[in-house]
Design a protein around this motif. Structure first.
Motif: not given
Length: 248
Positions: A30-36, A71-74, A101-102, A108-110
């Motif tokens: 919730a607090r951190n965005e993936l790859f940020a 999805g850090r690696n996925t 869910n994330g 979708q975003q990537y």
């Protein structure tokens, strides 16, 4: 006797551990965005990414990310499939709805949703089909299986589920310790399995007897986390273990 073997039938302790992990990961996602920048979600595991070119000769790639999180690696694994113009998918398994869910949102975003198959399941319940995967990745997740016998069984399933010439990449903590930052008091580590490093290596060697060892390294780690709002030092040996199934 392995550390972590005693008490694994203690349902209340198991529930407490899993509640702690759920709270930690839900808050992190919730607090951190993936790859940020700013958290361990900021980039994929380098070892995993460096393994992908070893699969270049395959026209189709079926990969598995156990304990995939958001999805850090996925996501990079799926991007690799698309970039190389290959068919195939990444099966992404996690027991947390917040993670799946994330993952769906980031897929979708990537623009890699078509290359990812999300699976809401704990690893213990996930069924491996024989010779199904070119790459199986399990990063910081097998230490959360219910017991050592289940871990041994899952390692055997992972071996059986790997295609000839396929690769298994395991990153797993051992010698885990937790201490209060304020007092240095030792706490019960909130991990279901806490093997000593030598025993873990032996278990992996037994499960993958006859496989080619590509990488094995141990790195001591320590970082600060929170348990119920209290700062805690989490220390462990981080074992990276990568093996390749010999061609049949």
């Amino acid at each position: 006797m392995y550390r972590g073997e005693i008490g694994m039938t203690d349902v209340s302790r198991l529930e407490r551990i899993r509640a702690e992990e759920r709270a930690y990961h839900d808050e992190c996602y919730a607090r951190n965005e993936l790859f940020a920048p700013g958290s361990w979600l900021q980039k994929p595991v380098a070892t995993v990414m460096n393994l992908l070119p070893r699969l270049d000769r395959r026209s189709s790639l079926q990969m598995l990310d156990l304990g995939c999180g958001v999805g850090r690696n996925t996501i990079p694994m799926a991007q690799y499939i698309q970039k190389q113009g290959k068919s195939g998918q990444v099966a992404a398994v996690d027991l947390l709805e917040s993670a799946i869910n994330g993952l769906g949102r980031y897929a979708q975003q990537y623009e890699v949703a078509s290359s990812i198959r999300p699976v809401l399941s704990d690893i213990e319940s996930y069924k491996f089909e024989p010779h199904s995967f070119d790459l199986i990745v399990a990063v910081s997740t097998l230490e959360h299986l219910r017991s050592i016998p289940i871990l041994k069984h899952k390692l055997n399933e992972m071996a059986a589920g790997t295609k000839p010439g396929g690769i298994v990449c395991i990153v797993m903590s051992s010698n885990i310790q937790e201490k209060r930052v304020a007092t240095g008091e030792s706490l019960d580590p909130m991990f279901e399995i806490n093997l000593n490093t030598e025993a873990l290596i032996q278990m992996l060697d037994d499960a993958f007897t006859g496989w080619t060892l590509l990488d094995r390294q141990v790195k001591a780690l320590q970082f600060k986390i929170e348990r119920r709002g209290e700062p805690v030092w989490l220390g462990s040996d981080c074992l990276t273990y990568v093996v390749q199934n010999p061609d049949l």
